[in-house]
Design a protein around this motif. Structure first.
Motif, PDB file in Angstrom:
ATOM      1  N   PRO A  61      56.404 -80.073  39.586  1.00 27.40           N
ATOM      2  CA  PRO A  61      55.196 -80.372  40.377  1.00 27.40           C
ATOM      3  C   PRO A  61      53.919 -80.345  39.537  1.00 27.40           C
ATOM      4  N   SER A  62      53.934 -79.516  38.515  1.00 23.61           N
ATOM      5  CA  SER A  62      52.779 -79.461  37.611  1.00 23.61           C
ATOM      6  C   SER A  62      53.315 -79.359  36.187  1.00 23.61           C
ATOM      7  N   PRO A  63      52.517 -79.748  35.197  1.00 29.00           N
ATOM      8  CA  PRO A  63      52.995 -79.726  33.809  1.00 29.00           C
ATOM      9  C   PRO A  63      53.553 -78.361  33.423  1.00 29.00           C
ATOM     10  N   VAL A  64      54.742 -78.391  32.816  1.00 27.03           N
ATOM     11  CA  VAL A  64      55.456 -77.150  32.517  1.00 27.03           C
ATOM     12  C   VAL A  64      54.921 -76.488  31.253  1.00 27.03           C
ATOM     13  N   PRO A  65      54.476 -75.252  31.361  1.00 24.55           N
ATOM     14  CA  PRO A  65      54.019 -74.552  30.159  1.00 24.55           C
ATOM     15  C   PRO A  65      55.220 -74.061  29.356  1.00 24.55           C
ATOM     16  N   PRO A  66      55.203 -74.200  28.040  1.00 27.45           N
ATOM     17  CA  PRO A  66      56.293 -73.666  27.225  1.00 27.45           C
ATOM     18  C   PRO A  66      56.464 -72.166  27.469  1.00 27.45           C
ATOM     19  N   CYS A  67      57.700 -71.689  27.381  1.00 27.35           N
ATOM     20  CA  CYS A  67      57.966 -70.260  27.571  1.00 27.35           C
ATOM     21  C   CYS A  67      57.346 -69.472  26.411  1.00 27.35           C
ATOM     22  N   GLY A  68      57.320 -68.173  26.557  1.00 28.64           N
ATOM     23  CA  GLY A  68      56.705 -67.328  25.526  1.00 28.64           C
ATOM     24  C   GLY A  68      57.324 -67.504  24.157  1.00 28.64           C
ATOM     25  N   GLY A  69      58.653 -67.533  24.133  1.00 24.16           N
ATOM     26  CA  GLY A  69      59.333 -67.690  22.851  1.00 24.16           C
ATOM     27  C   GLY A  69      58.999 -69.013  22.188  1.00 24.16           C
ATOM     28  N   CYS A  70      58.919 -70.066  22.990  1.00 24.13           N
ATOM     29  CA  CYS A  70      58.599 -71.382  22.414  1.00 24.13           C
ATOM     30  C   CYS A  70      57.152 -71.435  21.933  1.00 24.13           C
ATOM     31  N   ARG A  71      56.274 -70.694  22.571  1.00 22.95           N
ATOM     32  CA  ARG A  71      54.895 -70.640  22.079  1.00 22.95           C
ATOM     33  C   ARG A  71      54.852 -70.048  20.670  1.00 22.95           C
ATOM     34  N   GLN A  72      55.625 -69.002  20.466  1.00 20.76           N
ATOM     35  CA  GLN A  72      55.667 -68.406  19.132  1.00 20.76           C
ATOM     36  C   GLN A  72      56.313 -69.375  18.143  1.00 20.76           C
ATOM     37  N   LYS A  73      57.319 -70.102  18.571  1.00 18.28           N
ATOM     38  CA  LYS A  73      57.970 -71.082  17.680  1.00 18.28           C
ATOM     39  C   LYS A  73      57.000 -72.195  17.313  1.00 18.28           C
ATOM     40  N   LEU A  74      56.236 -72.674  18.288  1.00 15.80           N
ATOM     41  CA  LEU A  74      55.258 -73.740  18.005  1.00 15.80           C
ATOM     42  C   LEU A  74      54.190 -73.216  17.047  1.00 15.80           C
ATOM     43  N   ALA A  75      53.772 -71.967  17.254  1.00 16.18           N
ATOM     44  CA  ALA A  75      52.729 -71.381  16.407  1.00 16.18           C
ATOM     45  C   ALA A  75      53.191 -71.239  14.960  1.00 16.18           C
ATOM     46  N   GLU A  76      54.480 -71.081  14.760  1.00 20.84           N
ATOM     47  CA  GLU A  76      55.019 -70.938  13.403  1.00 20.84           C
ATOM     48  C   GLU A  76      54.752 -72.191  12.562  1.00 20.84           C
ATOM     49  N   PHE A  77      54.782 -73.346  13.238  1.00 16.93           N
ATOM     50  CA  PHE A  77      54.707 -74.609  12.500  1.00 16.93           C
ATOM     51  C   PHE A  77      53.463 -75.432  12.816  1.00 16.93           C
ATOM     52  N   GLY A  78      52.693 -74.985  13.810  1.00 21.98           N
ATOM     53  CA  GLY A  78      51.472 -75.694  14.163  1.00 21.98           C
ATOM     54  C   GLY A  78      50.246 -74.891  13.770  1.00 21.98           C
ATOM     55  N   ARG A  79      49.075 -75.475  13.980  1.00 19.64           N
ATOM     56  CA  ARG A  79      47.816 -74.787  13.716  1.00 19.64           C
ATOM     57  C   ARG A  79      47.179 -74.415  15.046  1.00 19.64           C
ATOM     58  N   HIS A  80      46.123 -73.628  14.979  1.00 17.17           N
ATOM     59  CA  HIS A  80      45.430 -73.191  16.193  1.00 17.17           C
ATOM     60  C   HIS A  80      45.018 -74.400  17.049  1.00 17.17           C
ATOM     61  N   ASP A  81      44.550 -75.470  16.383  1.00 19.74           N
ATOM     62  CA  ASP A  81      44.020 -76.630  17.114  1.00 19.74           C
ATOM     63  C   ASP A  81      45.031 -77.775  17.274  1.00 19.74           C
ATOM     64  N   THR A  82      46.286 -77.526  16.982  1.00 16.99           N
ATOM     65  CA  THR A  82      47.303 -78.571  17.143  1.00 16.99           C
ATOM     66  C   THR A  82      47.433 -78.950  18.619  1.00 16.99           C
ATOM     67  N   PRO A  83      47.253 -80.239  18.942  1.00 15.63           N
ATOM     68  CA  PRO A  83      47.306 -80.635  20.354  1.00 15.63           C
ATOM     69  C   PRO A  83      48.712 -80.573  20.948  1.00 15.63           C
ATOM     70  N   VAL A  84      48.765 -80.102  22.188  1.00 14.10           N
ATOM     71  CA  VAL A  84      50.015 -80.025  22.954  1.00 14.10           C
ATOM     72  C   VAL A  84      49.770 -80.722  24.287  1.00 14.10           C
ATOM     73  N   LEU A  85      50.562 -81.738  24.579  1.00 15.59           N
ATOM     74  CA  LEU A  85      50.429 -82.454  25.843  1.00 15.59           C
ATOM     75  C   LEU A  85      51.596 -82.067  26.740  1.00 15.59           C
ATOM     76  N   LEU A  86      51.265 -81.492  27.897  1.00 15.99           N
ATOM     77  CA  LEU A  86      52.281 -81.104  28.886  1.00 15.99           C
ATOM     78  C   LEU A  86      52.233 -82.142  29.996  1.00 15.99           C
ATOM     79  N   ALA A  87      53.413 -82.612  30.424  1.00 14.67           N
ATOM     80  CA  ALA A  87      53.410 -83.720  31.373  1.00 14.67           C
ATOM     81  C   ALA A  87      54.501 -83.578  32.418  1.00 14.67           C
ATOM     82  N   THR A  88      54.285 -84.267  33.536  1.00 14.83           N
ATOM     83  CA  THR A  88      55.304 -84.356  34.588  1.00 14.83           C
ATOM     84  C   THR A  88      55.816 -85.788  34.631  1.00 14.83           C
ATOM     85  N   LEU A  89      57.031 -85.952  35.162  1.00 16.81           N
ATOM     86  CA  LEU A  89      57.575 -87.306  35.286  1.00 16.81           C
ATOM     87  C   LEU A  89      56.692 -88.157  36.194  1.00 16.81           C
TER      88      LEU A  89
END
Ligand code: THU
Length: 131
Positions: A77-105
């Motif tokens: 119903p609304s864009p799905v936020p990544p789980c906590g673990g995935c946030r840490q995984k994204l942070a490992e390889f991204g920067r503070h300002d790396t854009p993340v687009l969350l979307a619904t079908l």
């Protein structure tokens, strides 16, 4: 193909017989290449993996360790936020300002960044050394 289109397409491949909630993720490496991942569940529930983890694993397997853009999509119903673990995984390889687009079908979107998703993240500096 846009990053979001890549995430939408790979979502179809998700293996989600337990939650019936398919998620697709795509990350763009600094080279410009797109890497895709979908959630892969398991009858031993905690062994399931998230779409974001799959996309990151594909990127690293291809020899890249820097992501510059992320897209995640689900039929929610609304864009799905990544789980906590995935946030840490994204942070490992991204920067503070790396854009993340969350979307619904259905077409809903929410634009955020790796840093917004995980403020105060644990990083190598907290260990008092560089890595
Ligand atoms: N899931 C993801 O793949 N990514 C997210 O950002 C949120 C949740 C998956 C894990 C599980 O297979 C299903 O969605 C329900 O939690």
């Amino acid at each position: 193909m846009s990053l979001l289109d890549a995430a939408r397409a790979v979502r179809e491949m998700a293996y989600a017989p337990y939650s019936h909630f398919k998620v697709g993720a795509a990350v763009r490496g600094v080279s410009g290449a797109i890497y895709r991942g979908c959630n892969v569940e398991n009858v031993a529930y905690p062994e399931g993996t998230c779409a974001e983890a799959g996309a990151i694993a594909a990127m690293v397997a291809a020899g890249e360790t820097e992501l510059v853009e992320v897209a995640v999509i689900a039929d929610s119903p609304s864009p799905v936020p990544p789980c906590g673990g995935c946030r840490q995984k994204l942070a490992e390889f991204g920067r503070h300002d790396t854009p993340v687009l969350l979307a619904t079908l259905a077409g809903g979107t929410q634009a955020t960044t790796v840093g917004e998703l995980l403020p105060g993240r644990f990083d190598a500096n907290h260990m008092g050394r560089a890595g």
